[in-house]
Write a protein that holds these residues in place. Structure first.
Motif, PDB file in Angstrom:
ATOM      1  N   PRO A 129      37.440  63.632  25.181  1.00 55.14           N
ATOM      2  CA  PRO A 129      37.976  63.736  23.815  1.00 55.14           C
ATOM      3  C   PRO A 129      39.480  63.950  23.744  1.00 55.14           C
ATOM      4  N   ASP A 130      40.066  64.609  24.751  1.00 53.45           N
ATOM      5  CA  ASP A 130      41.485  64.955  24.660  1.00 53.45           C
ATOM      6  C   ASP A 130      42.326  64.301  25.742  1.00 53.45           C
ATOM      7  N   ARG A 131      41.835  63.227  26.376  1.00 53.53           N
ATOM      8  CA  ARG A 131      42.585  62.641  27.490  1.00 53.53           C
ATOM      9  C   ARG A 131      43.194  61.289  27.122  1.00 53.53           C
ATOM     10  N   GLU A 132      42.388  60.280  26.882  1.00 50.21           N
ATOM     11  CA  GLU A 132      42.898  58.930  26.627  1.00 50.21           C
ATOM     12  C   GLU A 132      43.585  58.851  25.264  1.00 50.21           C
ATOM     13  N   ARG A 133      44.638  58.045  25.222  1.00 52.40           N
ATOM     14  CA  ARG A 133      45.377  57.783  23.979  1.00 52.40           C
ATOM     15  C   ARG A 133      45.437  56.263  23.790  1.00 52.40           C
ATOM     16  N   PRO A 134      44.395  55.708  23.213  1.00 48.47           N
ATOM     17  CA  PRO A 134      44.294  54.241  23.163  1.00 48.47           C
ATOM     18  C   PRO A 134      45.166  53.636  22.083  1.00 48.47           C
ATOM     19  N   ARG A 135      45.345  52.322  22.215  1.00 49.77           N
ATOM     20  CA  ARG A 135      46.057  51.521  21.219  1.00 49.77           C
ATOM     21  C   ARG A 135      45.346  50.181  21.110  1.00 49.77           C
ATOM     22  N   PRO A 136      45.492  49.485  20.005  1.00 50.95           N
ATOM     23  CA  PRO A 136      44.811  48.185  19.863  1.00 50.95           C
ATOM     24  C   PRO A 136      45.286  47.204  20.928  1.00 50.95           C
ATOM     25  N   ALA A 137      44.304  46.472  21.487  1.00 50.06           N
ATOM     26  CA  ALA A 137      44.620  45.475  22.520  1.00 50.06           C
ATOM     27  C   ALA A 137      44.456  44.062  21.995  1.00 50.06           C
ATOM     28  N   ALA A 138      43.393  43.811  21.261  1.00 49.80           N
ATOM     29  CA  ALA A 138      43.136  42.454  20.754  1.00 49.80           C
ATOM     30  C   ALA A 138      42.319  42.565  19.481  1.00 49.80           C
ATOM     31  N   LEU A 168      40.435  48.106  22.686  1.00 51.27           N
ATOM     32  CA  LEU A 168      41.476  49.108  22.847  1.00 51.27           C
ATOM     33  C   LEU A 168      41.953  49.098  24.293  1.00 51.27           C
ATOM     34  N   GLU A 169      43.141  49.595  24.499  1.00 48.40           N
ATOM     35  CA  GLU A 169      43.683  49.732  25.840  1.00 48.40           C
ATOM     36  C   GLU A 169      44.497  51.005  25.907  1.00 48.40           C
ATOM     37  N   CYS A 170      44.636  51.506  27.116  1.00 49.92           N
ATOM     38  CA  CYS A 170      45.448  52.702  27.347  1.00 49.92           C
ATOM     39  C   CYS A 170      46.637  52.324  28.202  1.00 49.92           C
TER      40      CYS A 170
END
Length: 302
Positions: free
Chosen positions: A167-176, A225-227
């Motif tokens: 819950p508090d580790r990955e910070r994703p962003r849109p990939a496609a 999503l991607e990190c």
């Protein structure tokens, strides 16, 4: 599950379950405060868990507002009418915003989600306290053993995902962008910006943190999503022949005046009458006049 076990603090999921089980056997009534990241509190009544709260999970109010049954302004008005009660259940039912059964479901969801958030993060310790009345307690308390078994099942499910997420580790962003996405996925794509974690997205969307964390893991596995990779720090080495710049030392202070060792030198004193002018200017008693003075000065004597 082992992936999450590595992230727990000195006291983890198993020890937390033992503390809750001991409180249940003793019929404890009060608060079991858990310190950690994010930490939280379990409210027990006669050994049964009636509520759980954590800064790492949206509470019952956020889940209720997310349902669209009322607006924030309507909620504030109901709280005011109920005398600033933190959970105006009777007013919600009286104004037709929610039924009793619906409120019970929301309270149970908030309890389980807070328990998951507490156990999913590092746990440092706990203590019992005479707690106050919880915000949104459930009518029928839950045995701690059964509640923690449900938490363990969720942690195991997260660890088994193709892309395990905390819950508090990955910070994703849109990939496609894909044409076919669910409503929840579309909402997460709109809020994921490479800075928010799954926990942040849960607060942003008003959904359970476990639900959002699972969906973020699925979207990462699908490529929605991607990190961003954390850049590896470049070590800086100074060659031996290069002189390291050091701070300049301040110049030495100039020496002060030498100390006088002899007796103090007194200033010369004027002795009255030493120059003889007094006798010259003072008239003689035998009646000499100023004319005699000028004759002496000019060198003529008549």
């Amino acid at each position: 599950m082992s992936d999450f076990g590595d992230s727990l603090g000195p006291l983890g999921y198993a020890e937390l379950g033992q503390a809750l089980s001991a409180s249940s056997r003793e019929g404890f009534t009060g608060e079991l405060r858990v310190s950690g990241r994010p930490g939280g509190a379990f409210h027990l009544r006669d050994g049964l868990v009636v509520a759980a709260e954590s800064p790492g999970a949206p509470g019952a109010m956020a889940l209720l507002l997310r349902s669209g049954r009322l607006t924030g302004e309507q909620w504030a008005e109901l709280v005011r009418q109920a005398g600033d009660a933190p959970w105006p259940a009777a007013a919600l039912i009286a104004h037709g915003h929610a039924g009793a059964a619906q409120l019970r479901v929301i309270c149970v969801m908030a309890l389980h989600d807070a328990a998951f958030a507490i156990a999913a993060g590092p746990v440092d310790g706990w203590e019992r306290a005479a707690g106050s009345e919880p915000l949104a307690p459930v009518a029928v308390g839950e045995p701690p053993t059964r509640m923690m078994q449900e938490v363990g099942r969720k942690l195991t499910a997260l660890a088994a995902l193709p892309y395990p997420v905390r819950p508090d580790r990955e910070r994703p962003r849109p990939a496609a962008r894909h044409a076919q996405v669910t409503e929840l996925q579309q909402e997460l794509l709109g809020h994921a910006d490479g800075r928010r974690t799954a926990r942040d997205l849960a607060f942003r969307t008003g959904r359970a943190v476990y639900t959002v964390t699972v969906e973020v893991g699925r979207m990462l596995a699908r490529g929605l999503l991607e990190c961003a990779e954390t850049p590896t720090p470049i070590p800086v080495r100074i060659p031996p022949q290069v002189r390291v710049v050091s701070h300049r030392k301040p110049p030495p202070q100039p020496p002060g005046p030498p100390e006088r060792t002899g007796p103090p030198v007194s200033l010369p004193r004027r002795t009255p009458g030493a120059s003889g002018i007094t006798e010259v200017l003072t008239p003689h008693k035998h009646g000499a006049s100023w004319k005699g003075f000028f004759r002496l000065r000019n060198g003529s004597a008549k």
